[in-house]
Design a protein around this motif. Structure first.
Motif, PDB file in Angstrom:
ATOM      1  N   TYR A  68       0.828  -1.209   0.000  1.00 45.29           N
ATOM      2  CA  TYR A  68       0.000   0.000   0.000  1.00 45.29           C
ATOM      3  C   TYR A  68       0.861   1.257   0.000  1.00 45.29           C
ATOM      4  O   TYR A  68       0.538   2.236  -0.682  1.00 45.29           O
ATOM      5  CB  TYR A  68      -0.966  -0.013   1.188  1.00 45.29           C
ATOM      6  CG  TYR A  68      -1.912   1.155   1.172  1.00 45.29           C
ATOM      7  CD1 TYR A  68      -2.830   1.304   0.130  1.00 45.29           C
ATOM      8  CD2 TYR A  68      -1.891   2.120   2.159  1.00 45.29           C
ATOM      9  CE1 TYR A  68      -3.692   2.384   0.087  1.00 45.29           C
ATOM     10  CE2 TYR A  68      -2.752   3.197   2.123  1.00 45.29           C
ATOM     11  CZ  TYR A  68      -3.639   3.330   1.087  1.00 45.29           C
ATOM     12  OH  TYR A  68      -4.495   4.410   1.041  1.00 45.29           O
ATOM     13  N   ARG A  70       3.755   1.617  -1.363  1.00 42.35           N
ATOM     14  CA  ARG A  70       4.247   1.814  -2.743  1.00 42.35           C
ATOM     15  C   ARG A  70       3.182   2.478  -3.602  1.00 42.35           C
ATOM     16  O   ARG A  70       3.473   3.382  -4.386  1.00 42.35           O
ATOM     17  CB  ARG A  70       4.693   0.492  -3.350  1.00 42.35           C
ATOM     18  CG  ARG A  70       6.029  -0.002  -2.806  1.00 42.35           C
ATOM     19  CD  ARG A  70       6.570  -1.189  -3.588  1.00 42.35           C
ATOM     20  NE  ARG A  70       5.706  -2.365  -3.526  1.00 42.35           N
ATOM     21  CZ  ARG A  70       5.713  -3.268  -2.555  1.00 42.35           C
ATOM     22  NH1 ARG A  70       6.577  -3.159  -1.559  1.00 42.35           N
ATOM     23  NH2 ARG A  70       4.893  -4.307  -2.584  1.00 42.35           N
ATOM     24  N   SER A  71       1.923   2.054  -3.459  1.00 43.64           N
ATOM     25  CA  SER A  71       0.861   2.664  -4.256  1.00 43.64           C
ATOM     26  C   SER A  71       0.627   4.118  -3.843  1.00 43.64           C
ATOM     27  O   SER A  71       0.394   4.972  -4.694  1.00 43.64           O
ATOM     28  CB  SER A  71      -0.430   1.850  -4.166  1.00 43.64           C
ATOM     29  OG  SER A  71      -1.088   2.040  -2.941  1.00 43.64           O
ATOM     30  N   ALA A  74       3.466   6.283  -5.328  1.00 45.24           N
ATOM     31  CA  ALA A  74       3.290   6.498  -6.766  1.00 45.24           C
ATOM     32  C   ALA A  74       2.181   7.519  -7.016  1.00 45.24           C
ATOM     33  O   ALA A  74       2.330   8.426  -7.846  1.00 45.24           O
ATOM     34  CB  ALA A  74       2.973   5.171  -7.460  1.00 45.24           C
ATOM     35  N   ASN A  75       1.087   7.393  -6.307  1.00 49.72           N
ATOM     36  CA  ASN A  75      -0.015   8.322  -6.504  1.00 49.72           C
ATOM     37  C   ASN A  75       0.333   9.716  -6.010  1.00 49.72           C
ATOM     38  O   ASN A  75      -0.045  10.714  -6.626  1.00 49.72           O
ATOM     39  CB  ASN A  75      -1.282   7.803  -5.817  1.00 49.72           C
ATOM     40  CG  ASN A  75      -2.515   8.345  -6.466  1.00 49.72           C
ATOM     41  OD1 ASN A  75      -2.633   8.343  -7.688  1.00 49.72           O
ATOM     42  ND2 ASN A  75      -3.431   8.834  -5.666  1.00 49.72           N
ATOM     43  N   ASP A 111      -7.886   5.796  -8.670  1.00 53.01           N
ATOM     44  CA  ASP A 111      -6.857   4.785  -8.415  1.00 53.01           C
ATOM     45  C   ASP A 111      -6.558   4.685  -6.923  1.00 53.01           C
ATOM     46  O   ASP A 111      -6.415   3.589  -6.377  1.00 53.01           O
ATOM     47  CB  ASP A 111      -5.570   5.103  -9.177  1.00 53.01           C
ATOM     48  CG  ASP A 111      -5.707   4.920 -10.673  1.00 53.01           C
ATOM     49  OD1 ASP A 111      -6.719   4.351 -11.130  1.00 53.01           O
ATOM     50  OD2 ASP A 111      -4.779   5.361 -11.393  1.00 53.01           O
ATOM     51  N   GLU A 112      -6.475   5.834  -6.277  1.00 59.60           N
ATOM     52  CA  GLU A 112      -6.200   5.846  -4.843  1.00 59.60           C
ATOM     53  C   GLU A 112      -7.331   5.189  -4.055  1.00 59.60           C
ATOM     54  O   GLU A 112      -7.086   4.419  -3.126  1.00 59.60           O
ATOM     55  CB  GLU A 112      -5.984   7.282  -4.371  1.00 59.60           C
ATOM     56  CG  GLU A 112      -5.504   7.373  -2.955  1.00 59.60           C
ATOM     57  CD  GLU A 112      -5.082   8.787  -2.615  1.00 59.60           C
ATOM     58  OE1 GLU A 112      -5.909   9.514  -2.026  1.00 59.60           O
ATOM     59  OE2 GLU A 112      -3.943   9.158  -2.929  1.00 59.60           O
ATOM     60  N   ASP A 115      -7.081   1.411  -4.513  1.00 59.51           N
ATOM     61  CA  ASP A 115      -5.998   0.856  -3.698  1.00 59.51           C
ATOM     62  C   ASP A 115      -6.366   0.852  -2.212  1.00 59.51           C
ATOM     63  O   ASP A 115      -6.033  -0.084  -1.485  1.00 59.51           O
ATOM     64  CB  ASP A 115      -4.707   1.640  -3.920  1.00 59.51           C
ATOM     65  CG  ASP A 115      -4.150   1.459  -5.315  1.00 59.51           C
ATOM     66  OD1 ASP A 115      -4.557   0.517  -6.025  1.00 59.51           O
ATOM     67  OD2 ASP A 115      -3.291   2.283  -5.712  1.00 59.51           O
TER      68      ASP A 115
END
Length: 158
Positions: A68, A70-71, A74-75, A111-112, A115
């Motif tokens: 999580y 990492r996501s 990135a976001n 996307d967030e 996730d």
């Protein structure tokens, strides 16, 4: 007479606590900044201290946490680039740029959210509910803080 005493007691009970809390409570900005400072120093240690995971819980939780994070990173980079783009363009914003910015902003938030839902399901299976909810609250506060910092940095598009 009895109704007047009841009304007085009720009004005293309703108005007294806020006055007591108002004197002792720290401003919300101060507690958010304190949280941000502590988390920036070592987020993993902060989460570990807040959750007090057993060894078994940690084995299940930390891989979910790492994925999580990492996501989120990135976001956050995507959102930060959007902020930088708007600041760089300034008042010279074209309609095409504004449409693209709005589209990219919605995609990033979708996307967030996806996730976050995925992490939520995994954490709820991996941890006892009270620890899972505590972690979700921590992440939610940190996302709100990040969004607040972005909102402060980005000028309103004209």
């Amino acid at each position: 007479m009895n109704i007047k005493l009841t009304a007085l007691a009720l009004s005293t009970a309703l108005f007294a606590p806020p006055a007591a809390f108002a004197q002792s409570a720290a401003p919300p900005e101060a507690s958010l900044q304190s949280l941000a400072t502590e988390v920036r120093a070592d987020k993993r240690a902060f989460v570990n201290g807040a959750l007090k995971l057993t060894e078994e819980e940690g084995k299940r939780f930390w891989p979910i946490y790492d994925a999580y994070q990492r996501s989120i990173e990135a976001n956050t980079r995507r959102l930060t680039r959007m902020v930088e783009d708007v600041v760089a363009v300034g008042e010279r914003t074209s309609d095409a740029f504004a449409k693209n910015l709005a589209s990219q902003y919605l995609i990033a938030h979708d996307d967030e959210a996806r996730d976050f839902r995925r992490m939520h399901k995994s954490v709820m299976r991996a941890l006892p509910a009270h620890k899972a909810v505590r972690y979700i609250q921590i992440e939610n506060k940190l996302r709100a803080l990040r969004d607040y910092e972005h909102a402060q940095a980005i000028p309103v598009v004209k």
